[in-house]
Motif scaffolding. Sequence first.
Motif, mmCIF file in Angstrom:
data_model
loop_
_atom_site.group_PDB
_atom_site.id
_atom_site.type_symbol
_atom_site.label_atom_id
_atom_site.label_comp_id
_atom_site.label_asym_id
_atom_site.label_seq_id
_atom_site.Cartn_x
_atom_site.Cartn_y
_atom_site.Cartn_z
ATOM 1 N N PHE A 17 35.589 7.185 -11.529
ATOM 2 C CA PHE A 17 36.800 7.713 -10.896
ATOM 3 C C PHE A 17 38.054 7.034 -11.464
ATOM 4 O O PHE A 17 39.063 7.700 -11.718
ATOM 5 C CB PHE A 17 36.755 7.534 -9.374
ATOM 6 C CG PHE A 17 37.938 8.135 -8.693
ATOM 7 C CD1 PHE A 17 38.093 9.515 -8.621
ATOM 8 C CD2 PHE A 17 38.926 7.329 -8.138
ATOM 9 C CE1 PHE A 17 39.204 10.076 -8.019
ATOM 10 C CE2 PHE A 17 40.040 7.884 -7.529
ATOM 11 C CZ PHE A 17 40.174 9.263 -7.463
ATOM 12 N N ILE A 18 37.990 5.738 -11.698
ATOM 13 C CA ILE A 18 39.120 5.032 -12.306
ATOM 14 C C ILE A 18 39.429 5.628 -13.674
ATOM 15 O O ILE A 18 40.591 5.827 -14.036
ATOM 16 C CB ILE A 18 38.842 3.518 -12.402
ATOM 17 C CG1 ILE A 18 38.854 2.907 -11.009
ATOM 18 C CG2 ILE A 18 39.847 2.817 -13.312
ATOM 19 C CD1 ILE A 18 38.362 1.476 -10.936
ATOM 20 N N GLY A 19 38.389 5.946 -14.435
ATOM 21 C CA GLY A 19 38.583 6.592 -15.730
ATOM 22 C C GLY A 19 39.254 7.948 -15.582
ATOM 23 O O GLY A 19 40.140 8.300 -16.374
ATOM 24 N N MET A 20 38.879 8.709 -14.569
ATOM 25 C CA MET A 20 39.482 10.019 -14.334
ATOM 26 C C MET A 20 40.960 9.868 -13.960
ATOM 27 O O MET A 20 41.805 10.641 -14.410
ATOM 28 C CB MET A 20 38.712 10.754 -13.229
ATOM 29 C CG MET A 20 37.299 11.142 -13.646
ATOM 30 S SD MET A 20 36.225 11.621 -12.264
ATOM 31 C CE MET A 20 37.064 13.039 -11.618
ATOM 32 N N VAL A 21 41.271 8.862 -13.155
ATOM 33 C CA VAL A 21 42.662 8.598 -12.771
ATOM 34 C C VAL A 21 43.473 8.203 -13.999
ATOM 35 O O VAL A 21 44.582 8.705 -14.220
ATOM 36 C CB VAL A 21 42.734 7.509 -11.676
ATOM 37 C CG1 VAL A 21 44.157 7.025 -11.471
ATOM 38 C CG2 VAL A 21 42.132 8.017 -10.375
ATOM 39 N N GLN A 42 31.702 12.059 -5.474
ATOM 40 C CA GLN A 42 30.539 11.177 -5.438
ATOM 41 C C GLN A 42 30.400 10.310 -6.682
ATOM 42 O O GLN A 42 29.427 9.571 -6.815
ATOM 43 C CB GLN A 42 29.265 12.016 -5.257
ATOM 44 C CG GLN A 42 29.236 12.819 -3.979
ATOM 45 C CD GLN A 42 29.278 11.909 -2.756
ATOM 46 O OE1 GLN A 42 28.600 10.899 -2.708
ATOM 47 N NE2 GLN A 42 30.086 12.276 -1.777
ATOM 48 N N GLU A 43 31.379 10.375 -7.604
ATOM 49 C CA GLU A 43 31.270 9.616 -8.843
ATOM 50 C C GLU A 43 31.346 8.110 -8.569
ATOM 51 O O GLU A 43 31.845 7.684 -7.538
ATOM 52 C CB GLU A 43 32.340 10.037 -9.857
ATOM 53 C CG GLU A 43 33.762 9.923 -9.403
ATOM 54 C CD GLU A 43 34.244 11.111 -8.585
ATOM 55 O OE1 GLU A 43 33.966 12.259 -8.941
ATOM 56 O OE2 GLU A 43 34.893 10.863 -7.573
ATOM 57 N N GLU A 44 30.829 7.357 -9.508
ATOM 58 C CA GLU A 44 30.892 5.902 -9.434
ATOM 59 C C GLU A 44 32.359 5.456 -9.476
ATOM 60 O O GLU A 44 33.195 6.150 -10.063
ATOM 61 C CB GLU A 44 30.136 5.279 -10.613
ATOM 62 C CG GLU A 44 28.640 5.553 -10.606
ATOM 63 C CD GLU A 44 27.945 4.853 -9.460
ATOM 64 O OE1 GLU A 44 28.299 3.695 -9.152
ATOM 65 O OE2 GLU A 44 27.040 5.475 -8.860
ATOM 66 N N PRO A 45 32.664 4.308 -8.891
ATOM 67 C CA PRO A 45 34.065 3.840 -8.882
ATOM 68 C C PRO A 45 34.689 3.761 -10.273
ATOM 69 O O PRO A 45 35.835 4.186 -10.460
ATOM 70 C CB PRO A 45 33.980 2.458 -8.231
ATOM 71 C CG PRO A 45 32.768 2.533 -7.358
ATOM 72 C CD PRO A 45 31.809 3.423 -8.095
ATOM 73 N N MET A 46 33.974 3.244 -11.248
ATOM 74 C CA MET A 46 34.537 3.124 -12.593
ATOM 75 C C MET A 46 34.773 4.497 -13.229
ATOM 76 O O MET A 46 35.720 4.683 -13.980
ATOM 77 C CB MET A 46 33.648 2.264 -13.492
ATOM 78 C CG MET A 46 33.629 0.794 -13.111
ATOM 79 S SD MET A 46 35.260 0.026 -13.000
ATOM 80 C CE MET A 46 35.743 0.025 -14.699
#
Length: 103
Positions: A60-64, A54-58
Amino acid sequence: MNEHGRHAMETMKNHDPETYAQIADPETYFSNLGRQIQDQIWSLSEDMIPMRGQEEPMEFIGMVNMAKLRARGKVYQEMIYDSLPKEAEEMEPAYGPQEDEEN
């Protein structure tokens, strides 16, 4: 040669010149090594990327991106740095003040 092969080549040139000098065709050797490193990074980072929640797109991008950086660090350690000779200062244990230091 990709960035990983160049990094491995420069690292070996600087930290293990004797071994580097023994490589008959450094361009081919490090081109192949660079491709192997890239494949390992991709494989490992896929395993490290968390499931999308449910995280914000940015976020999730940071997690990737962090997963990719961690994978790169781990693969570099295993495929480049672990094969280098230990630096003299890394091999000496640190046991407190040196004898020539005054207290």
